[in-house]
Design a protein around this motif. Structure first.
Motif, PDB file in Angstrom:
ATOM      1  N   VAL A 108       0.840  -1.188   0.000  1.00  0.00           N
ATOM      2  CA  VAL A 108       0.000   0.000   0.000  1.00  0.00           C
ATOM      3  C   VAL A 108       0.878   1.242   0.000  1.00  0.00           C
ATOM      4  CG1 VAL A 108      -1.763   1.279   1.284  1.00  0.00           C
ATOM      5  CG2 VAL A 108      -1.810  -1.223   1.259  1.00  0.00           C
ATOM      6  N   ALA A 109       0.459   2.275  -0.718  1.00  0.00           N
ATOM      7  CA  ALA A 109       1.128   3.575  -0.685  1.00  0.00           C
ATOM      8  C   ALA A 109       0.251   4.578   0.047  1.00  0.00           C
ATOM      9  CB  ALA A 109       1.411   4.076  -2.100  1.00  0.00           C
ATOM     10  N   VAL A 110       0.859   5.381   0.912  1.00  0.00           N
ATOM     11  CA  VAL A 110       0.180   6.491   1.573  1.00  0.00           C
ATOM     12  C   VAL A 110       0.917   7.761   1.159  1.00  0.00           C
ATOM     13  CG1 VAL A 110      -0.504   7.543   3.749  1.00  0.00           C
ATOM     14  CG2 VAL A 110      -0.475   5.047   3.525  1.00  0.00           C
ATOM     15  N   ILE A 111       0.222   8.656   0.487  1.00  0.00           N
ATOM     16  CA  ILE A 111       0.845   9.876  -0.022  1.00  0.00           C
ATOM     17  C   ILE A 111       0.525  11.028   0.924  1.00  0.00           C
ATOM     18  CG2 ILE A 111       0.920  11.508  -1.941  1.00  0.00           C
ATOM     19  CD1 ILE A 111       0.180   9.182  -3.793  1.00  0.00           C
TER      20      ILE A 111
ATOM     21  N   LEU B  63       0.489   9.219   8.954  1.00  0.00           N
ATOM     22  CA  LEU B  63       1.023   8.266   9.925  1.00  0.00           C
ATOM     23  C   LEU B  63      -0.089   7.441  10.551  1.00  0.00           C
ATOM     24  CD1 LEU B  63       3.907  10.010  11.922  1.00  0.00           C
ATOM     25  CD2 LEU B  63       4.010   8.624   9.849  1.00  0.00           C
ATOM     26  N   ASP B  64      -1.222   8.084  10.865  1.00  0.00           N
ATOM     27  CA  ASP B  64      -2.355   7.341  11.430  1.00  0.00           C
ATOM     28  C   ASP B  64      -2.821   6.246  10.473  1.00  0.00           C
ATOM     29  OD1 ASP B  64      -2.390   8.766  13.770  1.00  0.00           O
ATOM     30  OD2 ASP B  64      -4.125  10.007  13.250  1.00  0.00           O
ATOM     31  N   VAL B  65      -2.967   6.624   9.203  1.00  0.00           N
ATOM     32  CA  VAL B  65      -3.431   5.654   8.203  1.00  0.00           C
ATOM     33  C   VAL B  65      -2.433   4.509   8.079  1.00  0.00           C
ATOM     34  CG1 VAL B  65      -3.841   5.329   5.728  1.00  0.00           C
ATOM     35  CG2 VAL B  65      -4.841   7.292   6.913  1.00  0.00           C
ATOM     36  N   ALA B  66      -1.140   4.836   8.000  1.00  0.00           N
ATOM     37  CA  ALA B  66      -0.124   3.798   7.872  1.00  0.00           C
ATOM     38  C   ALA B  66      -0.127   2.872   9.081  1.00  0.00           C
ATOM     39  CB  ALA B  66       1.251   4.447   7.693  1.00  0.00           C
TER      40      ALA B  66
ATOM     41  N   SER C 169      -7.438  -8.194   6.696  1.00  0.00           N
ATOM     42  CA  SER C 169      -6.468  -7.445   5.904  1.00  0.00           C
ATOM     43  C   SER C 169      -5.291  -8.327   5.494  1.00  0.00           C
ATOM     44  CB  SER C 169      -5.954  -6.249   6.706  1.00  0.00           C
ATOM     45  OG  SER C 169      -4.887  -5.605   6.023  1.00  0.00           O
ATOM     46  N   ARG C 170      -4.797  -8.111   4.272  1.00  0.00           N
ATOM     47  CA  ARG C 170      -3.662  -8.866   3.741  1.00  0.00           C
ATOM     48  C   ARG C 170      -2.389  -8.030   3.720  1.00  0.00           C
ATOM     49  NH1 ARG C 170      -5.327 -10.557  -1.982  1.00  0.00           N
ATOM     50  NH2 ARG C 170      -3.248 -11.502  -1.903  1.00  0.00           N
ATOM     51  N   VAL C 171      -2.429  -6.821   4.251  1.00  0.00           N
ATOM     52  CA  VAL C 171      -1.300  -5.903   4.115  1.00  0.00           C
ATOM     53  C   VAL C 171      -0.033  -6.448   4.775  1.00  0.00           C
ATOM     54  CG1 VAL C 171      -1.766  -4.578   6.220  1.00  0.00           C
ATOM     55  CG2 VAL C 171      -0.612  -3.483   4.295  1.00  0.00           C
ATOM     56  N   THR C 172       1.090  -6.265   4.084  1.00  0.00           N
ATOM     57  CA  THR C 172       2.400  -6.576   4.667  1.00  0.00           C
ATOM     58  C   THR C 172       3.314  -5.357   4.666  1.00  0.00           C
ATOM     59  OG1 THR C 172       3.278  -7.294   2.513  1.00  0.00           O
ATOM     60  CG2 THR C 172       2.291  -8.996   3.940  1.00  0.00           C
ATOM     61  N   ASP C 173       3.153  -4.485   3.666  1.00  0.00           N
ATOM     62  CA  ASP C 173       4.049  -3.336   3.529  1.00  0.00           C
ATOM     63  C   ASP C 173       3.261  -2.065   3.220  1.00  0.00           C
ATOM     64  OD1 ASP C 173       7.153  -4.319   3.227  1.00  0.00           O
ATOM     65  OD2 ASP C 173       5.723  -5.857   2.570  1.00  0.00           O
ATOM     66  N   VAL C 174       3.532  -1.020   4.000  1.00  0.00           N
ATOM     67  CA  VAL C 174       2.918   0.288   3.788  1.00  0.00           C
ATOM     68  C   VAL C 174       4.033   1.284   3.497  1.00  0.00           C
ATOM     69  CG1 VAL C 174       1.470   2.095   4.750  1.00  0.00           C
ATOM     70  CG2 VAL C 174       1.053  -0.297   5.382  1.00  0.00           C
ATOM     71  N   HIS C 175       3.944   1.962   2.349  1.00  0.00           N
ATOM     72  CA  HIS C 175       4.952   2.937   1.932  1.00  0.00           C
ATOM     73  C   HIS C 175       4.386   4.345   2.091  1.00  0.00           C
ATOM     74  CE1 HIS C 175       7.580  -0.106  -0.054  1.00  0.00           C
ATOM     75  NE2 HIS C 175       6.424  -0.753  -0.198  1.00  0.00           N
ATOM     76  N   VAL C 176       5.000   5.141   2.943  1.00  0.00           N
ATOM     77  CA  VAL C 176       4.577   6.523   3.168  1.00  0.00           C
ATOM     78  C   VAL C 176       5.529   7.443   2.418  1.00  0.00           C
ATOM     79  CG1 VAL C 176       4.122   8.307   4.881  1.00  0.00           C
ATOM     80  CG2 VAL C 176       3.682   5.901   5.434  1.00  0.00           C
TER      81      VAL C 176
ATOM     82  N   SER D 268       6.538  -9.023  10.885  1.00  0.00           N
ATOM     83  CA  SER D 268       5.710  -9.561   9.794  1.00  0.00           C
ATOM     84  C   SER D 268       5.125  -8.451   8.919  1.00  0.00           C
ATOM     85  CB  SER D 268       4.581 -10.423  10.371  1.00  0.00           C
ATOM     86  OG  SER D 268       3.666  -9.622  11.109  1.00  0.00           O
ATOM     87  N   ARG D 269       5.156  -7.230   9.419  1.00  0.00           N
ATOM     88  CA  ARG D 269       4.659  -6.089   8.655  1.00  0.00           C
ATOM     89  C   ARG D 269       5.670  -4.950   8.736  1.00  0.00           C
ATOM     90  NH1 ARG D 269      -1.867  -5.991  10.201  1.00  0.00           N
ATOM     91  NH2 ARG D 269      -2.341  -8.026   9.268  1.00  0.00           N
ATOM     92  N   ARG D 270       5.672  -4.111   7.696  1.00  0.00           N
ATOM     93  CA  ARG D 270       6.659  -3.039   7.609  1.00  0.00           C
ATOM     94  C   ARG D 270       6.009  -1.734   7.170  1.00  0.00           C
ATOM     95  NH1 ARG D 270       8.208  -7.793   6.426  1.00  0.00           N
ATOM     96  NH2 ARG D 270       6.987  -7.732   4.490  1.00  0.00           N
ATOM     97  N   ILE D 271       6.478  -0.632   7.749  1.00  0.00           N
ATOM     98  CA  ILE D 271       6.126   0.711   7.291  1.00  0.00           C
ATOM     99  C   ILE D 271       7.404   1.348   6.756  1.00  0.00           C
ATOM    100  CG2 ILE D 271       5.327   3.010   7.945  1.00  0.00           C
ATOM    101  CD1 ILE D 271       3.599   1.698  10.093  1.00  0.00           C
ATOM    102  N   HIS D 272       7.395   1.714   5.480  1.00  0.00           N
ATOM    103  CA  HIS D 272       8.549   2.321   4.825  1.00  0.00           C
ATOM    104  C   HIS D 272       8.314   3.837   4.739  1.00  0.00           C
ATOM    105  CE1 HIS D 272       9.677  -1.726   3.125  1.00  0.00           C
ATOM    106  NE2 HIS D 272       8.363  -1.891   3.249  1.00  0.00           N
ATOM    107  N   LEU D 273       9.220   4.623   5.263  1.00  0.00           N
ATOM    108  CA  LEU D 273       9.131   6.076   5.169  1.00  0.00           C
ATOM    109  C   LEU D 273      10.061   6.559   4.060  1.00  0.00           C
ATOM    110  CD1 LEU D 273       9.099   7.189   8.934  1.00  0.00           C
ATOM    111  CD2 LEU D 273       7.156   6.742   7.421  1.00  0.00           C
ATOM    112  N   HIS D 274       9.468   7.088   2.983  1.00  0.00           N
ATOM    113  CA  HIS D 274      10.233   7.600   1.845  1.00  0.00           C
ATOM    114  C   HIS D 274      10.133   9.123   1.828  1.00  0.00           C
ATOM    115  CE1 HIS D 274      10.342   3.513   0.082  1.00  0.00           C
ATOM    116  NE2 HIS D 274       9.064   3.437   0.425  1.00  0.00           N
ATOM    117  N   MET D 275      11.249   9.784   1.676  1.00  0.00           N
ATOM    118  CA  MET D 275      11.253  11.246   1.571  1.00  0.00           C
ATOM    119  C   MET D 275      11.872  11.666   0.243  1.00  0.00           C
ATOM    120  SD  MET D 275      12.294  12.001   5.540  1.00  0.00           S
ATOM    121  CE  MET D 275      13.319  10.531   5.597  1.00  0.00           C
TER     122      MET D 275
END
Length: 461
Positions: free
Chosen positions: A146-149, A156-159, A185-192, A262-269
């Motif tokens: 999933v991508a969070v823009i 951050l709340d959504v992620a 939910s099947r989510v494993t990776d959230v990209h912010v 088992s799950r990851r939040i990736h912070l991209h800047m």
């Protein structure tokens, strides 16, 4: 001024409306204040816009509760101004009207692909997991990536809510349908994704630090996304908040431990959204690498990165909705005003009509800003009252009684403060059966029936 109290309607029972009503009630003019709310329950985005795992923020409700519990401000809920009653009808029965309806929808993101299936507004998702009665009971959570823009607290709340395991939310007031949905939910990776660098993100330090404490969720930060210019350094030197955020992000990027959750939040800047990819539904997101220009702003570099994701959440801000019968700025998403005095095209003040909160200044700032906003607006209202600009004839009908009679005639099932106290106790009782503080009632008709002591679905509440 005559001896009768000024009759004032406040539209919106979130923090902005409640603070405005409270400040007016403590001013040096007598006022009879009615607080109108579109939903059956008060408190606005504090109830329906704050993630359920943030109990500290929800303590704001305690302060708002104490204001309304006094009994000198009358709550009239489950009433949509512009539909159930009109602004014109309210103007006939009130000396002044204060608009405090906040921001209730997502700001637009104008890039190709936003209409694809699987692209969602963050506000819609927030309203779903917070049990807003006007949103669907189900939410599609079939994406693994999933991508969070966006680079604010809502992003951050959504992620966090997407990545967090449901068992870790059972201590909160999440509704049963939300718990059920998150378990599927099947989510494993959230990209912010943040358009600018570490010194420009809009997270608050507390929100960011809490992100790193979510059980079985790794937060991954990338060294190549770190860049600082003169504007960044100035922000770090002059803002303790910015310094804390940069320190936290730097600590994370310097970590050497392995990621095993088992799950990851990736912070991209330093990446700006260019296009959401896909034919019929979301298949990816294309980002353009950005570079700082010296003053903390950025420009595109022409270098693009495609990320394979199956869902995109737009967290680029909130946007207000117009009210029938009042002017509205479709570009800024506010009611046009000068320091809270609502103006019509041409710049003249619309007599007796005021605005406060996000509908006044746009969706920026925290609770402290909302209080100062309300103080400015109420100062002008009081000045206008003292100058005789708001008075009507002495036999002028005070608002609440006349408006409630009109609502009764139209069969509008409005709710009251006493009804809210009944509903609140009902929710707490639901929670007690599962060892929780509260479980939210989600359906509007059920909320209304409980508040009014009516029958619904064969049950008498």
């Amino acid at each position: 001024m005559s001896d009768r109290p000024l009759s004032v309607a406040v539209i919106g029972a979130g923090p902005a409306g409640i603070y405005a009503a409270d400040i007016l009630s403590k001013s040096d003019i007598k006022a009879s204040i009615d607080l109108y709310e579109r939903l059956p329950a008060p408190f606005g985005l504090v109830r329906y816009g704050v993630a359920p795992d943030h109990p500290r923020i929800k303590q704001i409700i305690v302060a708002l509760y104490k204001i309304l519990q006094r009994g000198d401000i009358r709550l009239i809920g489950n009433v949509t101004v512009g539909e159930d009653i009109t602004i014109e009808e309210m103007q006939e029965h009130y000396d002044a009207i204060i608009i405090a309806t906040g921001a209730d929808r997502d700001a637009p993101l104008d890039i190709p692909g936003v209409d694809l299936e699987g692209c969602y507004g963050a506000a819609d998702f927030v309203f779903w997991y917070d049990g807003h009665p006007d949103y669907p009971r189900e939410w599609p959570l079939d994406a693994t990536e999933v991508a969070v823009i966006g680079a604010g607290n809502v992003a951050l709340d959504v992620a966090r809510m997407l990545a967090k395991h449901p068992d870790d939310l059972l201590v909160t007031e999440i509704p049963e349908n939300v718990e059920k949905g998150l378990r599927e939910s099947r989510v494993t990776d959230v990209h912010v994704f943040a358009r600018r660098g570490p010194a420009q993100v809009k997270f608050t330090p507390l929100e960011l630090r809490e992100l790193g404490k979510v059980p079985d969720v790794d937060v991954i930060v990338y060294e190549e996304d770190f860049d600082f210019d003169d504007g960044s350094q100035e922000a770090i030197n002059t803002s303790n908040q910015t310094k804390q955020i940069v320190t936290t992000l730097t600590d994370w990027v310097m970590r050497e431990e392995e990621f095993t959750a088992s799950r990851r939040i990736h912070l991209h800047m330093m990446q700006a959204p260019v296009e959401i990819l896909g034919t019929d539904r979301v298949e990816g997101v294309r980002m353009e690498r950005t570079e700082l220009t010296g003053d903390g702003s950025v420009r595109g570099t022409g270098n693009y990165i495609d990320y394979p994701v199956q869902a995109v959440y737009r967290a680029v801000g909130y946007f207000s909705s117009p009210i029938t019968g009042l002017p509205f700025d479709d570009v800024r998403g506010v009611v046009p005003n000068v320091e809270g005095r609502v103006i019509v095209p041409g710049g003249d003040h619309l007599p007796g009509v005021y605005a406060t909160g996000w509908i006044k200044r746009g969706p920026v700032g925290l609770i402290g800003s909302t209080k100062s906003d309300a103080r400015e607006t109420i100062t002008h209202l009081v000045d206008d009252a003292k100058a005789g600009k708001l008075e009507r004839a002495d036999d002028f009908a005070t608002g609440g009684e006349a408006m409630m009679a009109l609502l009764d005639d139209r069969g509008v099932r409005y709710t009251t403060w006493e009804g809210w106290e009944v509903l609140e106790q009902f929710e707490k009782t639901l929670g007690e059966t599962q060892g929780r503080e509260r479980i939210k009632v989600v359906e509007r008709d059920t909320m209304t029936a409980v508040s009014r002591g009516e029958e619904h679905d064969g049950k008498l509440y």
